[in-house]
Design an enzyme around this catalytic site. Sequence first.
Site, short mmCIF file in Angstrom:
data_model
loop_
_atom_site.label_atom_id
_atom_site.label_comp_id
_atom_site.label_asym_id
_atom_site.label_seq_id
_atom_site.Cartn_x
_atom_site.Cartn_y
_atom_site.Cartn_z
N ASP A 198 -5.05 -5.84 5.07
CA ASP A 198 -6.28 -6.57 5.47
C ASP A 198 -6.32 -7.83 4.87
O ASP A 198 -7.09 -8.64 5.38
CB ASP A 198 -7.32 -5.71 5.12
CG ASP A 198 -7.51 -4.58 5.97
OD1 ASP A 198 -7.28 -4.61 7.26
OD2 ASP A 198 -7.94 -3.39 5.49
N ASN A 234 0.79 -1.25 0.05
CA ASN A 234 -0.03 0.10 0.04
C ASN A 234 0.89 1.00 -0.01
O ASN A 234 2.14 1.07 0.11
CB ASN A 234 -0.92 0.06 1.09
CG ASN A 234 -0.41 -0.04 2.47
OD1 ASN A 234 0.38 0.97 2.73
ND2 ASN A 234 -0.44 -1.17 3.27
N LYS A 291 9.66 -17.60 -8.72
CA LYS A 291 9.31 -16.45 -9.61
C LYS A 291 8.25 -16.96 -10.79
O LYS A 291 8.60 -17.67 -11.52
CB LYS A 291 10.29 -15.69 -10.02
CG LYS A 291 9.93 -14.11 -10.78
CD LYS A 291 11.18 -13.36 -11.48
CE LYS A 291 10.52 -12.29 -12.07
NZ LYS A 291 11.32 -11.89 -13.32
N LYS A 306 -12.65 -1.99 18.64
CA LYS A 306 -11.28 -2.39 18.76
C LYS A 306 -11.04 -1.92 20.35
O LYS A 306 -9.92 -2.17 20.86
CB LYS A 306 -10.31 -1.84 17.83
CG LYS A 306 -10.44 -2.05 16.33
CD LYS A 306 -9.45 -1.92 15.33
CE LYS A 306 -9.78 -2.02 13.89
NZ LYS A 306 -8.97 -2.29 13.04
N PHE A 345 -5.42 4.26 14.28
CA PHE A 345 -5.57 5.27 13.38
C PHE A 345 -6.60 4.84 12.52
O PHE A 345 -7.05 3.38 12.44
CB PHE A 345 -4.47 5.34 12.52
CG PHE A 345 -3.33 6.27 12.79
CD1 PHE A 345 -2.46 5.96 13.97
CD2 PHE A 345 -3.26 7.29 12.17
CE1 PHE A 345 -1.61 6.88 14.50
CE2 PHE A 345 -2.06 8.34 12.82
CZ PHE A 345 -1.67 7.99 13.79
N LYS A 370 -14.46 2.18 14.61
CA LYS A 370 -13.29 1.46 14.76
C LYS A 370 -12.77 1.74 16.46
O LYS A 370 -12.35 0.80 17.04
CB LYS A 370 -12.21 1.97 14.08
CG LYS A 370 -12.19 1.37 12.47
CD LYS A 370 -11.32 2.05 11.64
CE LYS A 370 -11.60 1.65 10.20
NZ LYS A 370 -10.88 2.22 9.25
N1 CTP Z 1 -5.06 -2.64 11.93
C1 CTP Z 1 -4.39 -3.65 12.59
N2 CTP Z 1 -4.34 -4.73 11.81
C2 CTP Z 1 -4.98 -5.01 10.91
C3 CTP Z 1 -5.43 -3.91 9.98
C4 CTP Z 1 -5.54 -2.85 10.84
O1 CTP Z 1 -3.80 -3.36 13.68
N3 CTP Z 1 -4.86 -6.42 10.25
C5 CTP Z 1 -4.92 -1.29 12.69
C6 CTP Z 1 -4.19 -0.19 11.88
O2 CTP Z 1 -2.80 -0.01 12.31
C7 CTP Z 1 -5.11 1.02 12.36
C8 CTP Z 1 -6.31 0.57 12.70
O3 CTP Z 1 -6.20 -0.79 12.65
O4 CTP Z 1 -4.61 1.46 13.60
C9 CTP Z 1 -7.36 0.70 11.52
O5 CTP Z 1 -6.89 0.42 10.26
P1 CTP Z 1 -7.79 0.80 9.00
O6 CTP Z 1 -6.93 0.01 8.09
O7 CTP Z 1 -7.99 2.24 8.85
O8 CTP Z 1 -9.18 0.06 9.30
P2 CTP Z 1 -9.45 -1.42 9.39
O9 CTP Z 1 -9.77 -1.85 10.71
O10 CTP Z 1 -8.34 -2.43 8.33
O11 CTP Z 1 -10.72 -1.30 8.55
P3 CTP Z 1 -11.27 -0.91 6.98
O12 CTP Z 1 -9.89 -1.11 6.18
O13 CTP Z 1 -12.62 -1.63 6.86
O14 CTP Z 1 -11.60 0.50 6.97
#
Ligand code: CTP
Length: 407
Positions: free
Chosen positions: A286, A217, A296, A349, A331, A345
């Site tokens: 995610d 990303n 490869k 969480k 975040f 969130k």
């Molecule tokens: N986070 C985490 N582990 C994951 C995904 C996210 O610890 N596998 C944490 C990120 O570091 C951030 C928070 O969760 O502090 C929110 O991450 P974000 O990507 O905004 O949200 P998601 O919970 O992944 O939800 P979505 O992608 O549906 O917005």
Amino acid sequence: MNCLKENAGSLDGKKIVLGVCGGIAVYKAVELLRLLTKAGAEVFVVMTENARRFVTPLTFQTLSRRPVHSDLFDLIREQDIGHISLAERADLFVIAPATANLIGKAACGIADDLLSTTLMATRAPVLFVPAMNVNMWENPILQENLRKLAGLGRRILEPDTGALACGTEGQGKFPDPQRIFAEIEGLLHDRDLLGETVLVSAGPTVEKIDPARFIGNFSSGKMGFALARIARLRGARTILVAGPTSLPAPAGVEFVPVVSAEEMRQAVLGRLAEVSVVIMAAAVADFRVAEPFSRKLKKEETEGLTLRLEKTLDILAEIGRNKGGRLVIGFAAESENLLENARRKLAAKNLDLVVANDITRPEAGFGADTNIVTLLSADGDCETLPCLPKEQVAERILDRVAAERRR
Ligand code: CTP
């Protein structure tokens, strides 16, 4: 929105007296002066007679944008600022390079030129940065003097080891100006997070497709690195678990590089027992490739290729479930319904604070040096900060941590 970039320097408004003694390292003190003024410090340079033989005062004068002081009996200047006033106005006194002679004089209370006299007259914290030949460094008289100064609360930055200007090898090298700068920043910062162990996650995680390719990303890691740097400056023991970025590890921070979401999970959870504050600034993937290829893929094999993805585990949610007495901050990087998603969130969480940012704005989010965030706390408080450099956003987030700990 206009970004508040002014007053962005980490040493804004700080007054530093930079004492420069004679030695080949004087030219490196020029670089240190440049770093200090760039960070917003007002620097008053005092050079000894011998220092002036190595580099002209004009160099220091140009970079500090102030006259350089050397002469104790310069009465015109004495009326104007004077050594006492110089000594009094300092937030910090730095002697770099500090010679064996100056260290000896300071340890014995000898004040026979402007630098040693100003040093005697100051109540500011003092940092000595010795640089000399290895035999002088190892001389028990010098070591005794340093012990005495350290015992009186003066800070000594140990010289580096390596090839010395006199052609020998050993300890005595003037440290990298960046290292001295980091030390100075630490000495001038409020240390309101002393006693805390802060774990920050930063950057992207990347998930392998095959040995040459990955899914990643756009996270640059800048926000998380800024948080780790400032947490350290504020006195916390700081652990930075970071996915792949091009940023250097901040000075004094325990740096744990990782690659994938699962590696980050293990690195974070494995250290949780030692940690009192967790800040998950990383953009954790995610999903990952369910069955990455061990070799490869060749072009011919990629025709109509379909990758099956599987969900990764949510690290932050796992920490929220086992929170104990920790402060847990997450975040929420959103491209729509910012506050609504962030609130969800925060609750889901079990967080104390969520930092919400709209990643579609050019001055905020991925890759930018600035950020526009809204801080939402578990007690319902909601504060939108102006557009600020990421280091200042970090200060504001850590202000919340310090305030919570004072309660
Ligand atoms: N986070 C985490 N582990 C994951 C995904 C996210 O610890 N596998 C944490 C990120 O570091 C951030 C928070 O969760 O502090 C929110 O991450 P974000 O990507 O905004 O949200 P998601 O919970 O992944 O939800 P979505 O992608 O549906 O917005």
